[in-house]
Design a protein around this motif. Structure first.
Motif, short mmCIF file in Angstrom:
data_model
loop_
_atom_site.label_atom_id
_atom_site.label_comp_id
_atom_site.label_asym_id
_atom_site.label_seq_id
_atom_site.Cartn_x
_atom_site.Cartn_y
_atom_site.Cartn_z
N THR A 1 1.19 -1.35 -0.12
CA THR A 1 0.36 -0.21 -0.24
C THR A 1 0.55 1.45 -0.12
O THR A 1 0.36 2.44 -0.23
CB THR A 1 -1.28 -0.35 1.12
N GLU A 2 2.38 1.29 0.26
CA GLU A 2 2.77 2.07 0.54
C GLU A 2 4.27 2.26 -0.38
O GLU A 2 5.78 2.28 -0.21
CB GLU A 2 3.76 2.71 1.65
N SER B 1 3.40 3.38 -7.55
CA SER B 1 4.09 2.56 -8.36
C SER B 1 2.46 1.95 -8.47
O SER B 1 2.52 1.99 -9.34
CB SER B 1 4.61 1.36 -7.34
N LYS B 2 1.86 2.71 -7.66
CA LYS B 2 0.37 2.37 -8.11
C LYS B 2 0.02 2.90 -8.95
O LYS B 2 -1.69 2.80 -9.92
CB LYS B 2 -0.33 2.54 -6.89
N ALA C 1 0.00 8.80 -12.94
CA ALA C 1 0.00 10.36 -12.59
C ALA C 1 1.43 10.77 -12.67
O ALA C 1 2.52 10.91 -13.22
CB ALA C 1 -0.46 9.93 -11.02
N PRO C 2 0.90 12.49 -11.90
CA PRO C 2 1.87 13.00 -12.15
C PRO C 2 3.38 12.06 -11.58
O PRO C 2 3.02 11.67 -10.04
CB PRO C 2 1.47 14.27 -11.17
N VAL C 3 4.80 13.11 -11.97
CA VAL C 3 5.45 12.63 -11.59
C VAL C 3 6.61 14.01 -10.62
O VAL C 3 6.49 14.82 -11.29
CB VAL C 3 6.76 12.10 -11.69
N VAL C 4 7.04 13.72 -10.22
CA VAL C 4 7.96 15.35 -8.41
C VAL C 4 9.24 14.95 -8.83
O VAL C 4 9.66 13.51 -9.32
CB VAL C 4 7.48 14.38 -7.52
N ALA C 5 10.05 16.04 -9.76
CA ALA C 5 11.50 15.82 -9.98
C ALA C 5 11.51 17.05 -9.24
O ALA C 5 11.57 17.81 -8.79
CB ALA C 5 12.09 15.82 -11.43
#
Length: 66
Positions: A20-21, A37-38, A42-46
């Motif tokens: 879950t995490e 990873s789920k 979705a958007p990615v943080v750089a």
């Protein structure tokens, strides 16, 4: 990713065992990429590599609270 290689994602060694995490990371052009990873689309943080290194050092030194 047009014009470049796709990032090679890996799961954090500290991700929860329950599934879950899960956090995944990758490196790209002097930055660290972080995503859930789920939700891989979705958007990615750089995060700039210098900021990432400071964060990892602070976590390792126990300077951050949960």
């Amino acid at each position: 990713m047009p014009g470049s290689l796709a990032p090679r994602w890996f799961k954090s060694s500290y991700s929860g065992g329950s599934g879950t995490e899960c956090v995944e990371c990758a490196t790209a052009d002097g930055s660290m990429l972080v995503r859930d990873s789920k939700k891989p689309h979705a958007p990615v943080v750089a995060i700039r590599s210098t900021a990432w290194k400071a964060f990892v050092r602070a976590v390792g030194a126990g300077l951050l609270e949960r």
